[in-house]
Design a protein around this motif. Sequence first.
Motif: not given
Length: 390
Positions: A232-251, A304-312
């Motif tokens: 589901s898209h909801e699962q993608w959002k949950i998993i991708t938020d790990i990446k988003n938080q990593y980028i936010n934390l370190l950069f 909107p319509e993206q899971c990443e905050t800094t998408p490819i």
Amino acid sequence: MDALELQQVIVFSRHGIRTPLPNTINFLKTVTLKHWPSWDCPAGYLTTRGGILESYFGDYFIKWLASKHLKLSAEDVFVYANSLHRTVATAQYFTLGAFSGLDIPVKHKYPIERMDPIFNPIIHNDCADFKNGLIDNIRQFTGSSQLIEKLDEQLIPAYRLLANILDYKHSSLYQQYQCEFEQLPTMIDFVKNDEPILNGPLAIGTAVADAWTLQYYSAFAKQDIAWGMINSHEQWKIITDIKNQYINLLFKSPTLSRHIAKPLITFIASLFESQQHKFSLLVGHDSNIAAFLGALGFKNYQLPEQCETTPIGGKVVMCRYYDRHVDQHYFKVEYLYQSFEQIHLGVPLTANNPPNHITLTLSDKAPNSQGMYLWQEIKQRVTHYLSDEI
């Protein structure tokens, strides 16, 4: 808007779809016994699909600029990329789509696979007081008394979903630590001339989420995308938020972003100041985008319509306008990006299938009704930032 003339555009782009990074591949071997699908080009390289999508973006972008009456010749264009395969190739494909038939060189400073200091998100100061200040700032940023424990607590549902898909309990990493995924030990360090170093569930989770997202963007067979276990898209959002938080934390945390972004902001400021080119394209990384926006105080945003905050392939578009009625210059920043599904489907970008556009605004200052700021106000902000010893 009739009085407004678009005079200068600088685009900072994240590279297009790549293969997993070499250190990511090392992580992947330890977190599961499952077989990872193979890729058809070396680790960290732009894929052919990534190149095609960038050419689509270039074709759309030049038409978008034409709709704003910005006409470009070869002499008006400057293209510069970090000296890695994925960034140089992204610039080449974008240029092919935007300026086919024109001789537009893609400039880079070093031989391929050597980081350019402009794009390298490294620590420049290793004194104890500076490091301690960074740690204190991260504690404030995450609201944690130790380091990032509150952030890890928020991510427990994501970590557990990830661990279930991996069958983490049968991995060599579990055999080593004998603990739940979210309980893996966390370590952070700041070493001069190196990127911020983070070990633990957030870093490992980011490597895994990155690999799965790239599989989805590359349209792997469903059974090969996280072994068919993301449904589901909801699962993608949950998993991708790990990446988003990593980028936010370190950069994007305040002190780190202001420290790391200075070479890039210095370079961008010089391009605006010289006004030598009407259009400049710079191609770097998600860490650069996060640090740039954090350092200059842009407000947190949702795409909107993206899971990443800094998408490819996403592009921060900085525009300088002139209003002849009031003899005033203005500055506007937009994020142009493809949606999660647009990247997965890999279809051309057109007027009927455009990338998403959102306007970015500063956290401490409201724009005018058109999402713009006075040019002099932005110039003063940048000058103040660059003069600050960080």
